[in-house]
Design a protein around this motif. Structure first.
Motif, PDB file in Angstrom:
ATOM      1  N   ILE A 207      14.610  -9.372 -21.015  1.00  0.00           N
ATOM      2  CA  ILE A 207      15.578  -8.596 -21.741  1.00  0.00           C
ATOM      3  C   ILE A 207      16.452  -7.575 -20.991  1.00  0.00           C
ATOM      4  O   ILE A 207      17.396  -7.285 -20.823  1.00  0.00           O
ATOM      5  CB  ILE A 207      15.231  -7.981 -23.056  1.00  0.00           C
TER       6      ILE A 207
ATOM      7  N   GLN B 141       5.595  -4.281 -24.691  1.00  0.00           N
ATOM      8  CA  GLN B 141       4.928  -4.844 -23.577  1.00  0.00           C
ATOM      9  C   GLN B 141       5.806  -4.243 -22.296  1.00  0.00           C
ATOM     10  O   GLN B 141       5.360  -3.002 -21.862  1.00  0.00           O
ATOM     11  CB  GLN B 141       4.943  -6.324 -23.417  1.00  0.00           C
ATOM     12  N   CYS B 142       6.918  -4.922 -21.950  1.00  0.00           N
ATOM     13  CA  CYS B 142       7.759  -4.198 -20.915  1.00  0.00           C
ATOM     14  C   CYS B 142       8.377  -3.071 -21.406  1.00  0.00           C
ATOM     15  O   CYS B 142       8.882  -2.106 -20.678  1.00  0.00           O
ATOM     16  CB  CYS B 142       8.986  -5.393 -20.408  1.00  0.00           C
ATOM     17  N   GLY B 143       8.642  -2.759 -22.640  1.00  0.00           N
ATOM     18  CA  GLY B 143       9.230  -1.762 -23.281  1.00  0.00           C
ATOM     19  C   GLY B 143      10.817  -1.757 -23.218  1.00  0.00           C
ATOM     20  O   GLY B 143      11.330  -0.944 -23.831  1.00  0.00           O
TER      21      GLY B 143
ATOM     22  N   CYS C 108      13.054  -3.664 -24.986  1.00  0.00           N
ATOM     23  CA  CYS C 108      13.617  -3.969 -26.217  1.00  0.00           C
ATOM     24  C   CYS C 108      13.418  -2.697 -27.189  1.00  0.00           C
ATOM     25  O   CYS C 108      13.853  -2.457 -28.411  1.00  0.00           O
ATOM     26  CB  CYS C 108      13.167  -5.225 -26.799  1.00  0.00           C
TER      27      CYS C 108
ATOM     28  N   CYS D 170      13.294  -9.711 -28.490  1.00  0.00           N
ATOM     29  CA  CYS D 170      12.272  -9.184 -27.642  1.00  0.00           C
ATOM     30  C   CYS D 170      11.752 -10.512 -26.987  1.00  0.00           C
ATOM     31  O   CYS D 170      11.276 -11.397 -27.734  1.00  0.00           O
ATOM     32  CB  CYS D 170      11.098  -8.745 -28.449  1.00  0.00           C
ATOM     33  N   ARG D 171      11.366 -10.469 -25.627  1.00  0.00           N
ATOM     34  CA  ARG D 171      11.125 -11.530 -25.012  1.00  0.00           C
ATOM     35  C   ARG D 171       9.570 -11.491 -24.628  1.00  0.00           C
ATOM     36  O   ARG D 171       9.034 -12.259 -24.238  1.00  0.00           O
ATOM     37  CB  ARG D 171      11.985 -11.693 -23.587  1.00  0.00           C
ATOM     38  N   CYS D 172       9.097 -10.299 -24.827  1.00  0.00           N
ATOM     39  CA  CYS D 172       7.453 -10.301 -24.589  1.00  0.00           C
ATOM     40  C   CYS D 172       6.606 -10.281 -25.427  1.00  0.00           C
ATOM     41  O   CYS D 172       5.643 -11.077 -25.271  1.00  0.00           O
ATOM     42  CB  CYS D 172       7.438  -8.753 -24.027  1.00  0.00           C
TER      43      CYS D 172
END
Ligand code: FES
Ligand code: FES
Lengths: 789, 165
Positions: A196, B101-103, B105, B137-139
Motif C-alpha cells: 500500500i 503490520q506495516c502501518g 494503511c 490493507c495488504r498486510c
C-alpha cells in the motif's frame, strides 16, 4: 525468575508510532532544498525512441533539469544488472532511462527535475518523444511461438533461459508403468504486488566528500548499495549510504533495485539539490516488478490405488522485458525444486523456459516460485483424486512422506530435513469438521446450493539459504545474515540486524529473543535496521528468512555476549569461568546466588575496565555472521470452503482453516498476522486479482479501478492452528512463516472452487474465479444438460 | 499555475490561515504544508483510503478534495484523535489486537473506523467489513482489523456505561 519472552503474544513495540501517525516512511521525509523528480514513461509496449524534444518542458518555470538515457550513458552509468545468473542466460541491458528503445508500457524515457512535484508532473506532459512504434508481445507462449515479435536482439526467439531439473529418463520410466496419466493445463496468472505504500526514493549528495545518501523503500538496503554502488553507478560503498526507514509493505516488490533510485541519485549530484521521487499508484502498476505469470502443462503418472509415481512439468515463465534482481531464480530454483510437495514421487522432471515479453518485469512476489509450484502440485493431486474417485484427503495421506523418512531426498534436489505432515492435516480436518461438512455439501447440492472444500497440504523451502549452495546455483549474493549486539554502559542493548522489517514486527519479536538470551527486560532491547551506515553488511528480508537466518545470527551474537559477560563476572567475583552460571539475569557462582553480578554491573565494568581480566578486550559487543546449513521447511494444511451462487456465478470464501508448522513460535500474534495477510493475498489471486495486458500490449488493469484488491468483506475470520516441528539446524529451531499463507491459500481456494463446480462437470478452470467466468461455465453446463435432456 | 488563494481551516484544533495553489489537494496540504505526515497516499484513484481524515466530523478521502474545498472547515487527522498516553479507543484496539503490520494503511483505517463507530457504536462483523470496504490493507488480511474495531467498540461502550453509572 525472569519471565520467558519466547512464545509470548507481546503487543508490538513499533505500533505506537504507526497508530499515532508518527511513522517515518520515505515520502514523509522532507529536507532543505529538496526538489522533485517525475518520470516520462513510454505509452507504448515496444518502440524505438527517434527523438526527444524537451524544450517546452525546460521552458516551464520551475523545471531544473531533464535527463535522458543518453545523459546517463554518457556519464558512465551502467545498466541495472540482475542478481542471479543461470547458465547461458540471455541478458539485455536494462538502463535506468532507456536511451534507444522502450520495451514495456511504463519504461522510462526521461526524467524531469523541478522545484515541485506538480511542476515536474506538468513538465512530463510537455516532453515530446517521437517514437517509432514496433510490434509487441505480452504472453509468454506467444513470444515463444515461431515468428513471434523479437523483444531483444540478444535473446533469439525471446528465450532468456531453458532450464530443467530432475531425471527425465526415470520420469519416463514411471510414466510407462502408470495405470493412469492425469494431465492439467494451468495458467498461474500475473499479479501486481501492491504494497500500500508506493515506492519512493530521496537522494542527497554532499559535494564535500563526494557522498550520497539514498532513503528508499527497500527490503534490503545492502543489496541496493551493492547493486547501485558497485555495478550501476561506480560509487565506493563507503560513499553511498542507503537508508530504508519505515516501509509500508514489500511482499517482494521492494527487494529489487529499480531505475528511479539511480535517477534520483544521479540527479541529486547533477543539480546539487536533494531529489525526491514518489510513485503514483498508476506508476506502481507499470513499474513495480510483477509476480507469477506461468503457463504450465503438468502430467502425473499414478496407480489406480492412488499411489503417485511421477510428475512431469513444462512451464513457460513470462519474465517481462528485463531481468530484475532475482528474476531468473524465481521460476527455476524457487519453483522446480518445490514440485515434490509433501509426497513420495518416485521421479519428477521439470522443464522451464524463461521468456522475454513487452511487459513489466516479473520477479519475486510473496512466495516467489513456491506458490506457483504448490499450485501445480496441489491442483494435480486433487485432480488425480477426483479422477480415481478418491477423497482428496485420502490421496494425500496415502502419499505423504513419513516422519521416519527424514532427511528426505526429493527427486528435485532439495533434501527436506524434517516434517510431520499428518498431524497438521488431522488438526485442520478436525477444526473444519471435514466429514460432516462433506455430508452437508452433498445435502446442499440436492437443494441447488454449491459449496466446495479445497485441500492444500503444502510444503515450502525458505530461510534463504546456505551461501555456498545459492552461489553454486547462480546467486550473485551471499545469503548469510549479520547481527551486531551492542551493550551500552547502562545495560541497554542495541541490536543491529541485516534483516529488514517492513511490517513483520522485528522490533518486537527479535527483542523477545534477545531478552531471553541475555536475561534482560525486553524494553531494554532496541532494534536497529535499515541503514547501511549503522549496520554490518546484511542481506535483508525476503524468502521468509528473517527468523531462521536473521534471528539465528542475533541469537549467536547474544551467546557471545553471554560468554564474555561470564568472564567479566568471574573476574569480579574472583571465581573461575567454568563455575559461572547465568540465571535470573545474573551471572553467579554456581549455586551461590549471593556471589553474583548483575547484567548492569558487568556491562558497566566492560566499559570502565577498571577491574578487568588482563587477557580480555574491554567493551561488550559481539558480531555474528550466520550462514544457515540448509533451507527450512515449513508445511501445513489449509482448507478453504467457498460458496458459489449458481445464478450469478458469485464465488465467496465462507470458511478458512489453516494449520501451519513454522517451528517454535516467537510471538504468536505476529505469526498469526503473517498467516492472515498471506492467506488474503493467495485468496486474492484465486478469486479477485488479475493483471491483464490487451492485444496491443497495454496494461488494462493498471489501477485500483480495474485491479481487484481483496477488501475487508472478501475475507472471513480465519481458523488457525499450529503444530511445532523445529528445524534441526538452527539454534532456536525456527522456520519462516511470512509466505506460507500465500503459498498455500491460492491452491486451497482454487481446489475449493473446482470442487464446488464438480456438479457442473468442471474439471479445471483458470483463476481468478470471477463471477463472470464461473457463471459462464455453469451456464454452459446447464445448456449442455438441457440439450441432453 | 493559478494564483494562490487564501483559505482558513482548523486542523486538529489549530487554526491555519494560509495561501495555497487551487490545485493543492487536502492531503498534500496536510502532509506538505503542515507536516502532518500521518495521513498517507496509497493511490491516485480514490480507492485505497490511506488518506482518510475527518472533515467536520465526517470521514473523507483527503486525496479526493482540494484544500480550498476545506476552507472554513475543521479537519481531524490521525495525529489529532489521540496520542501516546491518551490513545483513542481505536488506536488502542489496533495496538491490542495486532491490527496493523506495516502501518501504512492504519491511519486511514482508524479514521474510517472512527466514522463508523460514531454512527454505529456496536457494529456487527459484517457491518465493520462493509464500512471498511473503501480502505485497503495488504498486510493483515483484515482479520485483526475487524477485531481491533470490535475491541474499540467494546471499550467505547464500557466508557459510556461507566459514565452512566
Ligand atoms: S490515497 Fe488512495 S483513496 Fe486517497
Ligand atoms: S498494515 Fe500494511 S497495508 Fe495495512
Amino acid at each position: 525468575m525472569a519471565e520467558k519472552m519466547f512464545g509470548k503474544a507481546l503487543k508490538r513495540v513499533e505500533d505506537p508510532r504507526f497508530i499515532t501517525g508518527t511513522g517515518n516512511y520515505t515520502d514523509d521525509i522532507a529536507v532543505h532544498g529538496m526538489v522533485h523528480a517525475a518520470m516520462v514513461r513510454s505509452p507504448y509496449p515496444h518502440a524505438k525512441i527517434k527523438s526527444i524534444d524537451s524544450s517546452a518542458a525546460l521552458a516551464l518555470p520551475g523545471v531544473i533539469a531533464i535527463l535522458t538515457g543518453k545523459d546517463l550513458v554518457g556519464a558512465g552509468i551502467n545498466p541495472i544488472p540482475t542478481g542471479w545468473l543461470l547458465p547461458d542466460l540471455k541478458i539485455s541491458a536494462h538502463h535506468a532511462i532507456q536511451p534507444e528503445e522502450v520495451n514495456h508500457v511504463g519504461d522510462i524515457v526521461a526524467a524531469i527535475i523541478a522545484e515541485t512535484r506538480a511542476i515536474a508532473e506538468d513538465a512530463v506532459a510537455l516532453v515530446d518523444v517521437d517514437y517509432d512504434v514496433l510490434e509487441s508481445v505480452s504472453l509468454g507462449s506467444t513470444a515463444l511461438a515461431a515468428g513471434a515479435v523479437q523483444v531483444h536482439p540478444e535473446a533469439p526467439g525471446n528465450l532468456a533461459f531453458d532450464w530443467t531439473i530432475g531425471d527425465a529418463a526415470a520420469t519416463d520410466a514411471e510414466f510407462a508403468k502408470a495405470d493412469k496419466i492425469v494431465k492439467l493445463e494451468l495458467r498461474n496468472h500475473r499479479l501486481v504486488p501492491n504494497a500500500i505504500e508506493p515506492r519512493a526514493s530521496l537522494a542527497e549528495y554532499k559535494r564535500a566528500g563526494d557522498e550520497y545518501t539514498l532513503h528508499t523503500t527497500s527490503q534490503n538496503p545492502h543489496i541496493h548499495r551493492v547493486m547501485i554502488g558497485a555495478f550501476v553507478m561506480g560509487i565506493p560503498e563507503h560513499k553511498l549510504r542507503i537508508v530504508s526507514p519505515d516501509v509500508g509493505g514489500g511482499f517482494g516488490s521492494k527487494i529489487f533495485q529499480y531505475p528511479e533510485e539511480v535517477i534520483v541519485l544521479f540527479a541529486a549530484k547533477k543539480v546539487n539539490r536533494p531529489v525526491k521521487w514518489t510513485a503514483r499508484r498508476s506508476e506502481s502498476f507499470v513499474s513495480d516488478a510483477h509476480g507469477r505469470d506461468h503457463e504450465t502443462v503438468a502430467e502425473a503418472a499414478v496407480m489406480n490405488d492412488g499411489t503417485l509415481l511421477a510428475l512431469r512439468v513444462n512451464t513457460i515463465a513470462n519474465l517481462g522485458a528485463y531481468l530484475t534482481t532475482f528474476a531468473p531464480a524465481v521460476p527455476t530454483y524457487l519453483y522446480g525444486t518445490l514440485l515434490n510437495g509433501t509426497y513420495k514421487w518416485k521421479a519428477i522432471h521439470a522443464h522451464v523456459r524463461g521468456v522475454y515479453t513487452n511487459t513489466v518485469g516479473v520477479d519475486a512476489y510473496r512466495g516467489a516460485g513456491r506458490p506457483e509450484a504448490t499450485y501445480v502440485v496441489e491442483r494435480i493431486v486433487s485432480t488425480v483424486a477426483r479422477e480415481l474417485g478418491m477423497d482428496p484427503v485420502d490421496i494425500r495421506r496415502k502419499n505423504f512422506i513419513q516422519p521416519s523418512e527424514f532427511p528426505y531426498q526429493t527427486p528435485v534436489a532439495l533434501q527436506y530435513d524434517s516434517g510431520n505432515y499428518e498431524p497438521a492435516m488431522d488438526m485442520a480436518l478436525e477444526k473444519l469438521g471435514y466429514k460432516a461438512l462433506r455430508a452437508k455439501q452433498a445435502e446442499m447440492r440436492k437443494q441447488g446450493k454449491y459449496i466446495g472444500i479445497g485441500v492444500c497440504t503444502y510444503l515450502e523451502a525458505c530461510g534463504l539459504a546456505p551461501s555456498a549452495l545459492v552461489g553454486s546455483l547462480g546467486a550473485q549474493a551471499g545469503q548469510w545474515e549479520s547481527a551486531l549486539v551492542r551493550v551500552a554502559a547502562t545495560g541497554v542493548v542495541e541490536v543491529l540486524t541485516g534483516s529488514h522489517s517492513h511490517g513483520q514486527g522485528h522490533e518486537t519479536a527479535f527483542a523477545q529473543v534477545v531478552a531471553d538470551e541475555l536475561q534482560v527486560p525486553v524494553e531494554h532491547v532496541v532494534l536497529v535496521h535499515g541503514d547501511t551506515a549503522r549496520l554490518p553488511h546484511g542481506w535483508g528480508s525476503y524468502g521468509s528468512r528473517s527468523a531462521p537466518v536473521g534471528l539465528s545470527a542475533i541469537t549467536m551474537a547474544c551467546r557471545k555476549i553471554t560468554d564474555k559477560a561470564k568472564k567479566i563476572a568471574a573476574h569480579l567475583l574472583e571465581a573461575s569461568v567454568e563455575d559461572m552460571e547465568h540465571v535470573d539475569g545474573k551471572y553467579q557462582v554456581k549455586g551461590v546466588p549471593e556471589r553474583s553480578k548483575s547484567f548492569f554491573e558487568v556491562a558497566l565494568m566492560a566499559h570502565l575496565a577498571h577491574n578487568y581480566p588482563a587477557d580480555l578486550e574491554p567493551g561488550l559487543e559481539a558480531t555474528h555472521f550466520y550462514d544457515p546449513k540448509n533451507f527450512v521447511y515449513p508445511f501445513g494444511t489449509h482448507l478453504a470452503v467457498v460458496e458459489v451462487d449458481a445464478d450469478t456465478g458469485r464465488t465467496k470464501l465462507i470458511r478458512y482453516v489453516c494449520v501451519d508448522d513454522c517451528g517454535p513460535i516467537v510471538n504468536p500474534l505476529i505469526v498469526e498476522g503473517q498467516v492472515h495477510g498471506g492467506v488474503a493475498q493467495g485468496m486474492g489471486q484465486a478469486l479477485l486479482e488479475n493483471t491483464v495486458y490487451d492485444a496491443s500490449g497495454q496494461l488494462v488493469s493498471g489501477s485500483y479501478l480495474e485491479y481487484t484488491m481483496p477488501r475487508a468483506d472478501d475475507m472471513v475470520q480465519l481458523e488457525i492452528g499450529h503444530t511445532v516441528t523445529p528445524s534441526p539446524h538452527n539454534p532456536l529451531g525456527l522456520k519462516g512463516i511470512g509466505e506460507a499463507g500465500t503459498i498455500a491459500s491460492t491452491a486451497a481456494v482454487a481446489n475449493a472452487v473446482i470442487d464446488a463446480l464438480e456438479p457442473f462437470g468442471v474439471r479445471h478452470m483458470d483463476m481468478p474465479f470471477t463471477s463472470e467466468k464461473v457463471w459462464q461455465v455453469i451456464h454452459a453446463s446447464q445448456l449442455a444438460q438441457a440439450a441432453d435432456d | 499555475m493559478a494564483d494562490k488563494v487564501p483559505i482558513t481551516l482548523t486542523v486538529n484544533g489549530t487554526k491555519h490561515s494560509v495561501h495555497v495553489e487551487p490545485r493543492t489537494l487536502l492531503v498534500q496540504f496536510l502532509r506538505e504544508h503542515l507536516s502532518l505526515t500521518g495521513t498517507h497516499v496509497g493511490c491516485d484513484t480514490s480507492q485505497c483510503g490511506a488518506c482518510t481524515v475527518h472533515l467536520d466530523g465526517m470521514a473523507v478521502k483527503s486525496c479526493t478534495m482540494f484544500a480550498v474545498q476545506a476552507d472554513g472547515s475543521s479537519v481531524t487527522t490521525i495525529e489529532g484523535i489521540g496520542e501516546i498516553g491518551h490513545l483513542h479507543p481505536l488506536q488502542q484496539g489496533f495496538w491490542e489486537m495486532h491490527g496493523l503490520q506495516c502501518g501504512f494503511c492504519t491511519p486511514g483505517m482508524i479514521m474510517s473506523a472512527a466514522d463508523l463507530l460514531q454512527h454505529n457504536a456496536k457494529p456487527s462483523e459484517a457491518e465493520i467489513r462493509h464500512a471498511l470496504e473503501g480502505n485497503f490493507c495488504r498486510c493483515t488480511g483484515y482479520h485483526n482489523i475487524v477485531r481491533a474495531v470490535q475491541h474499540a467498540s467494546g471499550q467505547i461502550q464500557n466508557q459510556a456505561q461507566a459514565a452512566d453509572d
